[in-house]
Design a protein around this motif. Structure first.
Motif, PDB file in Angstrom:
ATOM      1  N   PHE A  20       1.173  -1.446   0.048  1.00 28.73           N
ATOM      2  CA  PHE A  20       0.139  -0.081  -0.019  1.00 28.73           C
ATOM      3  C   PHE A  20       0.686   1.255  -0.009  1.00 28.73           C
ATOM      4  O   PHE A  20       0.551   2.171  -0.694  1.00 28.73           O
ATOM      5  N   THR A  21       1.774   1.357   1.017  1.00 24.58           N
ATOM      6  CA  THR A  21       2.902   2.475   0.887  1.00 24.58           C
ATOM      7  C   THR A  21       3.356   2.742  -0.506  1.00 24.58           C
ATOM      8  O   THR A  21       3.772   3.897  -0.950  1.00 24.58           O
ATOM      9  N   LEU A  22       3.909   1.777  -1.144  1.00 24.82           N
ATOM     10  CA  LEU A  22       4.655   1.621  -2.379  1.00 24.82           C
ATOM     11  C   LEU A  22       3.684   2.377  -3.541  1.00 24.82           C
ATOM     12  O   LEU A  22       3.988   3.165  -4.365  1.00 24.82           O
ATOM     13  N   ASN A  23       2.227   1.641  -3.561  1.00 23.04           N
ATOM     14  CA  ASN A  23       1.553   1.716  -4.465  1.00 23.04           C
ATOM     15  C   ASN A  23       0.437   2.751  -4.613  1.00 23.04           C
ATOM     16  O   ASN A  23      -0.132   3.062  -5.545  1.00 23.04           O
ATOM     17  N   CYS A  24      -0.219   2.653  -3.066  1.00 21.72           N
ATOM     18  CA  CYS A  24      -1.234   3.409  -3.138  1.00 21.72           C
ATOM     19  C   CYS A  24      -1.307   4.762  -2.351  1.00 21.72           C
ATOM     20  O   CYS A  24      -2.236   5.599  -2.190  1.00 21.72           O
ATOM     21  N   ARG A  25      -0.210   5.075  -1.280  1.00 17.60           N
ATOM     22  CA  ARG A  25       0.060   6.260  -0.578  1.00 17.60           C
ATOM     23  C   ARG A  25      -0.075   7.347  -1.133  1.00 17.60           C
ATOM     24  O   ARG A  25      -0.576   8.129  -0.676  1.00 17.60           O
ATOM     25  N   ASP A  26       0.608   7.645  -2.275  1.00 18.04           N
ATOM     26  CA  ASP A  26       0.659   8.953  -2.973  1.00 18.04           C
ATOM     27  C   ASP A  26      -0.764   9.556  -3.315  1.00 18.04           C
ATOM     28  O   ASP A  26      -1.005  10.745  -3.146  1.00 18.04           O
ATOM     29  N   CYS A  27      -1.845   8.628  -3.534  1.00 20.14           N
ATOM     30  CA  CYS A  27      -3.040   8.991  -3.882  1.00 20.14           C
ATOM     31  C   CYS A  27      -4.016   8.988  -2.553  1.00 20.14           C
ATOM     32  O   CYS A  27      -5.133   9.770  -2.530  1.00 20.14           O
ATOM     33  N   HIS A  28      -4.043   7.886  -2.010  1.00 20.88           N
ATOM     34  CA  HIS A  28      -4.971   7.608  -0.731  1.00 20.88           C
ATOM     35  C   HIS A  28      -4.492   8.222   0.717  1.00 20.88           C
ATOM     36  O   HIS A  28      -5.167   8.081   1.656  1.00 20.88           O
TER      37      HIS A  28
ATOM     38  N   LYS B   9     -10.209   2.530 -12.545  1.00 15.56           N
ATOM     39  CA  LYS B   9     -11.104   3.412 -13.355  1.00 15.56           C
ATOM     40  C   LYS B   9     -10.884   4.928 -13.055  1.00 15.56           C
ATOM     41  O   LYS B   9     -10.789   5.383 -11.901  1.00 15.56           O
ATOM     42  N   GLY B  10     -11.000   5.357 -14.060  1.00 18.76           N
ATOM     43  CA  GLY B  10     -10.754   6.938 -14.455  1.00 18.76           C
ATOM     44  C   GLY B  10      -9.282   7.054 -13.563  1.00 18.76           C
ATOM     45  O   GLY B  10      -8.225   6.470 -14.159  1.00 18.76           O
ATOM     46  N   ASP B  11      -9.240   7.935 -12.751  1.00 13.36           N
ATOM     47  CA  ASP B  11      -7.816   8.307 -11.876  1.00 13.36           C
ATOM     48  C   ASP B  11      -7.360   7.136 -11.267  1.00 13.36           C
ATOM     49  O   ASP B  11      -5.969   7.059 -10.990  1.00 13.36           O
ATOM     50  N   MET B  12      -8.034   5.967 -10.705  1.00 13.99           N
ATOM     51  CA  MET B  12      -7.488   5.030 -10.182  1.00 13.99           C
ATOM     52  C   MET B  12      -7.216   4.101 -11.101  1.00 13.99           C
ATOM     53  O   MET B  12      -7.682   3.394 -12.197  1.00 13.99           O
ATOM     54  N   PRO B  13      -5.452   3.641 -11.296  1.00 19.28           N
ATOM     55  CA  PRO B  13      -4.933   2.897 -12.260  1.00 19.28           C
ATOM     56  C   PRO B  13      -5.365   1.444 -11.911  1.00 19.28           C
ATOM     57  O   PRO B  13      -5.636   1.017 -10.806  1.00 19.28           O
ATOM     58  N   SER B  14      -5.171   0.639 -12.883  1.00 15.76           N
ATOM     59  CA  SER B  14      -5.524  -0.917 -12.803  1.00 15.76           C
ATOM     60  C   SER B  14      -3.966  -1.252 -12.526  1.00 15.76           C
ATOM     61  O   SER B  14      -2.951  -1.011 -12.650  1.00 15.76           O
ATOM     62  N   PHE B  15      -4.091  -2.445 -11.462  1.00 15.09           N
ATOM     63  CA  PHE B  15      -2.831  -2.811 -10.996  1.00 15.09           C
ATOM     64  C   PHE B  15      -2.611  -4.311 -11.371  1.00 15.09           C
ATOM     65  O   PHE B  15      -1.870  -5.112 -10.881  1.00 15.09           O
ATOM     66  N   LYS B  16      -3.524  -4.744 -12.353  1.00 14.07           N
ATOM     67  CA  LYS B  16      -3.636  -6.444 -12.586  1.00 14.07           C
ATOM     68  C   LYS B  16      -2.109  -6.688 -13.231  1.00 14.07           C
ATOM     69  O   LYS B  16      -1.884  -7.763 -13.006  1.00 14.07           O
ATOM     70  N   ASP B  17      -1.541  -5.805 -13.819  1.00 17.42           N
ATOM     71  CA  ASP B  17      -0.047  -6.281 -14.354  1.00 17.42           C
ATOM     72  C   ASP B  17       1.072  -5.941 -13.602  1.00 17.42           C
ATOM     73  O   ASP B  17       1.983  -6.152 -13.813  1.00 17.42           O
ATOM     74  N   GLU B  18       0.539  -5.078 -12.448  1.00 21.63           N
ATOM     75  CA  GLU B  18       1.822  -4.689 -11.518  1.00 21.63           C
ATOM     76  C   GLU B  18       2.063  -5.341 -10.266  1.00 21.63           C
ATOM     77  O   GLU B  18       3.041  -5.629  -9.911  1.00 21.63           O
ATOM     78  N   ILE B  19       0.973  -5.903  -9.772  1.00 21.61           N
ATOM     79  CA  ILE B  19       0.684  -6.452  -8.444  1.00 21.61           C
ATOM     80  C   ILE B  19       0.215  -7.734  -8.465  1.00 21.61           C
ATOM     81  O   ILE B  19      -1.217  -8.030  -8.914  1.00 21.61           O
ATOM     82  N   PRO B  20       0.839  -8.951  -8.215  1.00 19.63           N
ATOM     83  CA  PRO B  20       0.218 -10.199  -8.021  1.00 19.63           C
ATOM     84  C   PRO B  20      -0.932 -10.413  -7.388  1.00 19.63           C
ATOM     85  O   PRO B  20      -1.257  -9.735  -6.305  1.00 19.63           O
ATOM     86  N   GLU B  21      -2.042 -11.208  -7.952  1.00 19.40           N
ATOM     87  CA  GLU B  21      -3.217 -11.371  -7.298  1.00 19.40           C
ATOM     88  C   GLU B  21      -3.117 -11.607  -5.845  1.00 19.40           C
ATOM     89  O   GLU B  21      -3.994 -10.942  -4.912  1.00 19.40           O
ATOM     90  N   ARG B  22      -2.295 -12.411  -5.342  1.00 18.33           N
ATOM     91  CA  ARG B  22      -2.255 -12.776  -3.674  1.00 18.33           C
ATOM     92  C   ARG B  22      -1.747 -11.532  -2.925  1.00 18.33           C
ATOM     93  O   ARG B  22      -2.194 -11.346  -1.853  1.00 18.33           O
ATOM     94  N   GLU B  23      -1.123 -10.742  -3.643  1.00 24.39           N
ATOM     95  CA  GLU B  23      -0.430  -9.415  -2.825  1.00 24.39           C
ATOM     96  C   GLU B  23      -1.635  -8.608  -2.722  1.00 24.39           C
ATOM     97  O   GLU B  23      -1.927  -7.727  -1.787  1.00 24.39           O
ATOM     98  N   ILE B  24      -2.399  -8.490  -3.935  1.00 20.01           N
ATOM     99  CA  ILE B  24      -3.671  -7.579  -3.758  1.00 20.01           C
ATOM    100  C   ILE B  24      -4.708  -7.989  -2.463  1.00 20.01           C
ATOM    101  O   ILE B  24      -4.984  -6.981  -1.838  1.00 20.01           O
ATOM    102  N   TRP B  25      -4.759  -9.347  -2.410  1.00 21.05           N
ATOM    103  CA  TRP B  25      -5.364  -9.606  -1.148  1.00 21.05           C
ATOM    104  C   TRP B  25      -4.587  -9.292   0.136  1.00 21.05           C
ATOM    105  O   TRP B  25      -5.393  -8.935   0.996  1.00 21.05           O
TER     106      TRP B  25
END
Length: 125
Positions: free
Chosen positions: A50-58, A99-115
């Motif tokens: 989250f810190t690496l991929n989401c913090r800047d926006c959330h 969607k929109g400003d929220m990027p897709s992470f399907k090619d960036e983060i493995p499914e298990r790590e999204i969970w």
């Protein structure tokens, strides 16, 4: 007059609530259960991701940032607050698809790590 005022407040709160929740996962995806147990390891890994991929926006606390802070088209949501109305599957689907400003992470983060990220967000309740 007071009844009209109260009715208007209710109406505007419903409009705000509806727009805040208009982007939902398909029912089959929203009903998916998190296959990763919410262990300390999973939550810590989710926090790091989250810190690496989401913090800047959330924001570090995941409570959202204003569009002025992020440069996005609108404010980002308070994720711990959204836990009341959004399932684990819904969060997972949104992270994958974006969607929109929220990027897709399907090619960036493995499914298990999204969970793992979902487990981290859940830990912020």
């Amino acid at each position: 007059m007071r009844q009209v005022f109260i009715a208007l407040i209710f109406l505007f709160s419903m409009i705000d609530s509806a727009s805040a929740h208009s982007w939902m996962a398909p029912e089959s995806e929203a009903n998916r259960k998190n296959p990763n147990p919410a262990s300390e390891e999973s939550i810590k890994k989710g926090q790091d991701l989250f810190t690496l991929n989401c913090r800047d926006c959330h924001g570090l606390s995941a409570k959202g940032l204003s569009k002025n802070e992020t440069g996005l088209s609108k404010d980002t949501p308070d994720l711990p607050k959204r836990l009341k109305t959004h399932s684990d599957g819904d969060f997972h689907w949104k992270i994958i698809h974006g969607k929109g400003d929220m990027p897709s992470f399907k090619d960036e983060i493995p499914e298990r790590e999204i969970w793992d990220i979902v487990n981290y967000i859940n830990s912020l309740k």
